[in-house]
Design a protein around this motif. Structure first.
Motif, PDB file in Angstrom:
ATOM      1  N   ASP A 169       6.807  -2.893  -1.075  1.00  0.00           N
ATOM      2  CA  ASP A 169       5.616  -2.151  -0.689  1.00  0.00           C
ATOM      3  C   ASP A 169       6.057  -1.097   0.327  1.00  0.00           C
ATOM      4  O   ASP A 169       6.780  -1.415   1.276  1.00  0.00           O
ATOM      5  CB  ASP A 169       4.627  -3.129  -0.052  1.00  0.00           C
ATOM      6  CG  ASP A 169       3.372  -2.433   0.419  1.00  0.00           C
ATOM      7  OD1 ASP A 169       2.308  -2.733  -0.112  1.00  0.00           O
ATOM      8  OD2 ASP A 169       3.462  -1.575   1.340  1.00  0.00           O
ATOM      9  N   VAL A 170       5.620   0.125   0.142  1.00  0.00           N
ATOM     10  CA  VAL A 170       6.089   1.216   1.006  1.00  0.00           C
ATOM     11  C   VAL A 170       5.849   0.910   2.484  1.00  0.00           C
ATOM     12  O   VAL A 170       6.708   1.173   3.330  1.00  0.00           O
ATOM     13  CB  VAL A 170       5.455   2.570   0.583  1.00  0.00           C
ATOM     14  CG1 VAL A 170       3.949   2.514   0.487  1.00  0.00           C
ATOM     15  CG2 VAL A 170       5.854   3.665   1.538  1.00  0.00           C
ATOM     16  N   LEU A 171       4.699   0.330   2.804  1.00  0.00           N
ATOM     17  CA  LEU A 171       4.393   0.102   4.221  1.00  0.00           C
ATOM     18  C   LEU A 171       5.337  -0.927   4.848  1.00  0.00           C
ATOM     19  O   LEU A 171       5.657  -0.851   6.030  1.00  0.00           O
ATOM     20  CB  LEU A 171       2.931  -0.318   4.402  1.00  0.00           C
ATOM     21  CG  LEU A 171       1.925   0.813   4.185  1.00  0.00           C
ATOM     22  CD1 LEU A 171       0.491   0.280   4.184  1.00  0.00           C
ATOM     23  CD2 LEU A 171       2.090   1.906   5.237  1.00  0.00           C
ATOM     24  N   VAL A 216       8.076   3.605 -20.764  1.00  0.00           N
ATOM     25  CA  VAL A 216       7.922   2.494 -19.818  1.00  0.00           C
ATOM     26  C   VAL A 216       6.878   2.791 -18.735  1.00  0.00           C
ATOM     27  O   VAL A 216       6.013   1.969 -18.445  1.00  0.00           O
ATOM     28  CB  VAL A 216       9.293   2.148 -19.162  1.00  0.00           C
ATOM     29  CG1 VAL A 216       9.133   1.051 -18.129  1.00  0.00           C
ATOM     30  CG2 VAL A 216      10.296   1.740 -20.225  1.00  0.00           C
ATOM     31  N   HIS A 217       6.960   3.979 -18.146  1.00  0.00           N
ATOM     32  CA  HIS A 217       6.026   4.313 -17.055  1.00  0.00           C
ATOM     33  C   HIS A 217       4.987   5.304 -17.565  1.00  0.00           C
ATOM     34  O   HIS A 217       5.329   6.306 -18.190  1.00  0.00           O
ATOM     35  CB  HIS A 217       6.802   4.910 -15.874  1.00  0.00           C
ATOM     36  CG  HIS A 217       6.049   4.826 -14.590  1.00  0.00           C
ATOM     37  ND1 HIS A 217       4.888   5.516 -14.361  1.00  0.00           N
ATOM     38  CD2 HIS A 217       6.290   4.111 -13.461  1.00  0.00           C
ATOM     39  CE1 HIS A 217       4.453   5.237 -13.146  1.00  0.00           C
ATOM     40  NE2 HIS A 217       5.288   4.384 -12.573  1.00  0.00           N
ATOM     41  N   SER A 218       3.712   5.031 -17.237  1.00  0.00           N
ATOM     42  CA  SER A 218       2.654   5.845 -17.841  1.00  0.00           C
ATOM     43  C   SER A 218       2.370   7.154 -17.100  1.00  0.00           C
ATOM     44  O   SER A 218       1.568   7.948 -17.561  1.00  0.00           O
ATOM     45  CB  SER A 218       1.369   5.021 -17.921  1.00  0.00           C
ATOM     46  OG  SER A 218       0.984   4.661 -16.616  1.00  0.00           O
ATOM     47  N   GLY A 243       8.002   5.194  -8.778  1.00  0.00           N
ATOM     48  CA  GLY A 243       7.884   4.922 -10.210  1.00  0.00           C
ATOM     49  C   GLY A 243       9.228   4.881 -10.906  1.00  0.00           C
ATOM     50  O   GLY A 243      10.086   4.048 -10.621  1.00  0.00           O
ATOM     51  N   SER A 244       9.455   5.844 -11.804  1.00  0.00           N
ATOM     52  CA  SER A 244      10.713   5.859 -12.562  1.00  0.00           C
ATOM     53  C   SER A 244      11.820   6.614 -11.826  1.00  0.00           C
ATOM     54  O   SER A 244      12.908   6.792 -12.350  1.00  0.00           O
ATOM     55  CB  SER A 244      10.462   6.506 -13.922  1.00  0.00           C
ATOM     56  OG  SER A 244      10.112   7.866 -13.720  1.00  0.00           O
ATOM     57  N   GLY A 245      11.520   7.142 -10.626  1.00  0.00           N
ATOM     58  CA  GLY A 245      12.572   7.756  -9.795  1.00  0.00           C
ATOM     59  C   GLY A 245      12.856   9.220 -10.071  1.00  0.00           C
ATOM     60  O   GLY A 245      13.915   9.724  -9.703  1.00  0.00           O
ATOM     61  N   THR A 246      11.915   9.931 -10.686  1.00  0.00           N
ATOM     62  CA  THR A 246      12.167  11.342 -11.029  1.00  0.00           C
ATOM     63  C   THR A 246      12.527  12.168  -9.787  1.00  0.00           C
ATOM     64  O   THR A 246      13.426  13.018  -9.847  1.00  0.00           O
ATOM     65  CB  THR A 246      10.924  11.973 -11.716  1.00  0.00           C
ATOM     66  OG1 THR A 246      10.312  10.984 -12.522  1.00  0.00           O
ATOM     67  CG2 THR A 246      11.300  13.171 -12.547  1.00  0.00           C
ATOM     68  N   VAL A 247      11.842  11.922  -8.686  1.00  0.00           N
ATOM     69  CA  VAL A 247      12.112  12.701  -7.463  1.00  0.00           C
ATOM     70  C   VAL A 247      13.559  12.481  -7.011  1.00  0.00           C
ATOM     71  O   VAL A 247      14.261  13.430  -6.662  1.00  0.00           O
ATOM     72  CB  VAL A 247      11.114  12.319  -6.335  1.00  0.00           C
ATOM     73  CG1 VAL A 247      11.569  12.857  -4.987  1.00  0.00           C
ATOM     74  CG2 VAL A 247       9.722  12.839  -6.670  1.00  0.00           C
ATOM     75  N   ILE A 293       4.777   9.674 -15.217  1.00  0.00           N
ATOM     76  CA  ILE A 293       5.972  10.197 -14.544  1.00  0.00           C
ATOM     77  C   ILE A 293       5.885  11.711 -14.334  1.00  0.00           C
ATOM     78  O   ILE A 293       5.204  12.416 -15.070  1.00  0.00           O
ATOM     79  CB  ILE A 293       7.278   9.833 -15.296  1.00  0.00           C
ATOM     80  CG1 ILE A 293       7.347  10.562 -16.642  1.00  0.00           C
ATOM     81  CG2 ILE A 293       7.426   8.337 -15.488  1.00  0.00           C
ATOM     82  CD1 ILE A 293       8.732  10.511 -17.252  1.00  0.00           C
ATOM     83  N   PHE A 294       6.586  12.179 -13.313  1.00  0.00           N
ATOM     84  CA  PHE A 294       6.630  13.613 -13.026  1.00  0.00           C
ATOM     85  C   PHE A 294       7.497  14.327 -14.064  1.00  0.00           C
ATOM     86  O   PHE A 294       8.584  13.834 -14.402  1.00  0.00           O
ATOM     87  CB  PHE A 294       7.362  13.855 -11.697  1.00  0.00           C
ATOM     88  CG  PHE A 294       6.525  13.729 -10.465  1.00  0.00           C
ATOM     89  CD1 PHE A 294       5.209  14.142 -10.429  1.00  0.00           C
ATOM     90  CD2 PHE A 294       7.099  13.227  -9.292  1.00  0.00           C
ATOM     91  CE1 PHE A 294       4.469  14.048  -9.261  1.00  0.00           C
ATOM     92  CE2 PHE A 294       6.366  13.137  -8.127  1.00  0.00           C
ATOM     93  CZ  PHE A 294       5.052  13.547  -8.111  1.00  0.00           C
ATOM     94  N   PRO A 295       7.088  15.510 -14.505  1.00  0.00           N
ATOM     95  CA  PRO A 295       8.034  16.334 -15.271  1.00  0.00           C
ATOM     96  C   PRO A 295       9.145  16.789 -14.315  1.00  0.00           C
ATOM     97  O   PRO A 295       8.862  17.086 -13.144  1.00  0.00           O
ATOM     98  CB  PRO A 295       7.201  17.537 -15.707  1.00  0.00           C
ATOM     99  CG  PRO A 295       5.794  17.224 -15.363  1.00  0.00           C
ATOM    100  CD  PRO A 295       5.788  16.143 -14.350  1.00  0.00           C
ATOM    101  N   THR A 308      10.823   4.354  -2.395  1.00  0.00           N
ATOM    102  CA  THR A 308      10.316   2.980  -2.416  1.00  0.00           C
ATOM    103  C   THR A 308       9.481   2.804  -3.686  1.00  0.00           C
ATOM    104  O   THR A 308       8.816   3.752  -4.136  1.00  0.00           O
ATOM    105  CB  THR A 308       9.444   2.653  -1.180  1.00  0.00           C
ATOM    106  OG1 THR A 308       8.386   3.606  -1.093  1.00  0.00           O
ATOM    107  CG2 THR A 308      10.245   2.705   0.107  1.00  0.00           C
ATOM    108  N   GLU A 309       9.534   1.630  -4.249  1.00  0.00           N
ATOM    109  CA  GLU A 309       8.732   1.311  -5.442  1.00  0.00           C
ATOM    110  C   GLU A 309       8.441  -0.180  -5.407  1.00  0.00           C
ATOM    111  O   GLU A 309       9.345  -0.999  -5.279  1.00  0.00           O
ATOM    112  CB  GLU A 309       9.476   1.706  -6.730  1.00  0.00           C
ATOM    113  CG  GLU A 309       8.862   1.198  -8.016  1.00  0.00           C
ATOM    114  CD  GLU A 309       7.388   1.579  -8.216  1.00  0.00           C
ATOM    115  OE1 GLU A 309       7.045   2.757  -8.085  1.00  0.00           O
ATOM    116  OE2 GLU A 309       6.569   0.663  -8.500  1.00  0.00           O
ATOM    117  N   LYS A 310       7.159  -0.479  -5.534  1.00  0.00           N
ATOM    118  CA  LYS A 310       6.712  -1.864  -5.367  1.00  0.00           C
ATOM    119  C   LYS A 310       6.990  -2.730  -6.595  1.00  0.00           C
ATOM    120  O   LYS A 310       7.408  -3.870  -6.483  1.00  0.00           O
ATOM    121  CB  LYS A 310       5.208  -1.834  -5.069  1.00  0.00           C
ATOM    122  CG  LYS A 310       4.624  -3.165  -4.691  1.00  0.00           C
ATOM    123  CD  LYS A 310       3.148  -3.016  -4.338  1.00  0.00           C
ATOM    124  CE  LYS A 310       2.317  -2.762  -5.590  1.00  0.00           C
ATOM    125  NZ  LYS A 310       0.874  -2.839  -5.359  1.00  0.00           N
TER     126      LYS A 310
END
Ligand SMILES: C[S@@+](CC[C@H](N)C(=O)[O-])C[C@H]1O[C@@H](n2cnc3c(N)ncnc32)[C@H](O)[C@@H]1O
Length: 462
Positions: free
Chosen positions: A192-194, A373-375, A403-407, A377-379, A421-423
């Motif tokens: 969890d990010v927090l 897999v992920h609904s 999410g899928s780590g695009t950033v 995601i960022f282009p 971070t990804e929960k």
């Protein structure tokens, strides 16, 4: 034919020839051209025609006349300017009058400038403050200006705060602006990010780009209420604010969402997430900078207009939503952007410069991405633009909802570092499969860690 060269020549003759030239003009456009081309005025400039223009019917002419009168250092007839101020209805002319009087830097104008502080137009008040600050050591000036910290207008308050009350806060981070902590570099935490951010020091990241969960519109996040959802995001972005370096950016991608109706006797509910989140961000020290619209092709979005196409009845209109927002914020600071930029060495600035072909408007046409897999995601193109426009090479880019780590992958490809971070374990595992070590993460191996492991590496370093 009236040219700039002719104007320059006549201006220096000093025998009223510019005045005569203007008097012969009927068209206010030409008069403005002459007035705007005057530039610096010679010491003995015959300015009587400028005062006559103060009663001209076109406000732009009056404005340009005031501007030029302001340049007559020492020879300005302030009473004529004040006379116009009393009757003038155009706000830009009024502001110029105050600015011109201030520019004289003459203490005899102090009473007038103090009077302007009572004007109802905050821009005039700011102009008057600017003029008065020339005499900032004057006790009377200080006695008038300091209480303006309680002025109803925020612009006025900011100017006074900066001038009299701002203390230079020492950099609370222990590292220079362009650097960050080793233990955060190219790290993905499955938590969890927090929880994860508890172990991240202040002022350690340069840019955050993220797309938070869309309230309860997708299965990966369920909140008890919309209020609880917004309060959760408030907390995340408050923590993000703490770990962001001074004056750096946060870009949040959201859009209004629909929660489908419970039954035929209810209607679906639309939540304006970007608009509802905005006040929380501003309240917590994020300064609003820009709204960028992400525009998608109509064929790629859910069809909402179908029903209306059939019935065409007003009130039942539901357009296809082809846009999402990228809301751009900056961590509030007294410092200008230039301060941030100057903290980088020449080589970093040069190599980070954005190449030709960059987007010039706030409408970015980009096709969405679909993933098995992920609904959501960022282009990559969206990430590329944000990272290139809002960070320098070597910066640490953060995505709390990765999410899928695009950033992360895009940051890496652009010679930036990332911290994610990804929960959800399923997306965390998916991210691992996308991180091909010898291809993308060739310089610095990505570390995929649990919260416990992250705690350990964070404590080791702190
Ligand atoms: C809209 S998606 C982001 C997708 C991402 N931009 C990409 O390109 O793949 C939001 C992500 O946030 C994650 N998430 C939701 N709540 C979270 C939390 N409290 N802490 C960390 N991640 C969370 C969800 O599991 C989801 O993967």
């Amino acid at each position: 034919m009236i040219t700039k060269d002719l104007i320059k020549e006549l201006k220096h003759k000093g025998n009223g020839e510019i005045g005569d030239l203007i008097k012969n003009q009927r068209d206010s456009g030409t008069i403005n051209f002459i007035l705007q081309s005057l530039g610096q005025l010679p010491y003995n400039f015959d300015s009587s025609f400028l005062y006559e223009l103060l009663t001209h019917k076109h406000h732009q002419v009056r404005l340009n006349a005031v501007k030029n009168i302001g340049k007559l250092n020492g020879n300005t007839d302030i009473s004529k300017l004040y006379e116009l101020y009393e009757t003038e209805t155009d706000t830009s002319v009024k502001r110029e009058i105050v600015s011109s009087i201030g520019r004289q830097r003459n203490i005899v104008n102090k009473p007038l400038l103090l009077k302007f502080l009572n004007d109802g137009d905050p821009k005039i008040v700011c102009q008057a403050i600017r003029g008065l600050l020339v005499f900032e050591k004057d006790k009377e000036v200080e006695a008038y200006l300091k209480p303006l910290l309680n002025h109803p207008n925020e612009m006025v308050r900011t100017v006074i705060y900066k001038e009299y009350y701002a203390v230079t806060i020492p950099n609370t981070g222990t590292i220079p602006h362009q650097e960050t902590y080793e233990f955060l570099k190219n790290v993905v935490v499955n938590a969890d990010v927090l929880q994860a951010l508890k172990y991240v020091p202040e002022e350690s990241i340069h840019l955050t780009f993220t797309s938070p969960p869309y309230y309860n519109a997708r299965d990966y996040s369920i909140y008890p209420s919309y209020k609880a959802y917004l309060e959760f995001l408030e907390e995340v972005f408050l923590e993000t604010h703490r770990i962001t370096k001074e004056g750096r950016f946060l870009i949040v991608n959201t859009s209004p969402v629909i929660i489908p109706r419970v039954s035929r006797s209810h209607s679906s509910k639309r939540y304006g997430i970007p608009f509802d989140l905005h006040p929380y961000l501003v309240k917590n020290g994020w300064e609003f900078i820009d709204d960028i619209i992400w525009l998608k092709p109509e064929a790629s979005v859910k069809n909402r207009i179908g029903g209306f196409m059939q019935h065409r009845k007003p009130l039942g209109y539901k357009p296809n939503a082809v846009t999402e927002y990228l809301m751009v914020y900056r961590k509030s600071t007294e410092k200008l952007l230039d301060w941030n930029i100057r903290s980088y060495d020449w080589q970093t600035v040069e190599s980070s410069k954005v190449a030709d072909g960059y987007e010039t408007t706030n409408v970015w046409k980009i096709d969405p991405c679909f993933d098995k897999v992920h609904s959501a995601i960022f282009p990559v193109e969206l990430c590329k633009r944000v990272i290139q426009y809002y960070s320098y090479k070597g910066d640490l880019v953060f995505d709390p909802f990765s999410g899928s780590g695009t950033v992360g992958r895009t940051a890496k490809a652009l010679d930036r570092l990332f911290f994610l971070t990804e929960k959800e374990p399923k997306y965390f595992e998916y991210m691992k499969t996308k991180a091909k070590p010898d291809e993308i993460f060739n310089n610095r191996q990505t570390k995929f860690v649990s919260l416990e492991e992250f705690k350990t590496i964070a404590n080791d370093i702190n």
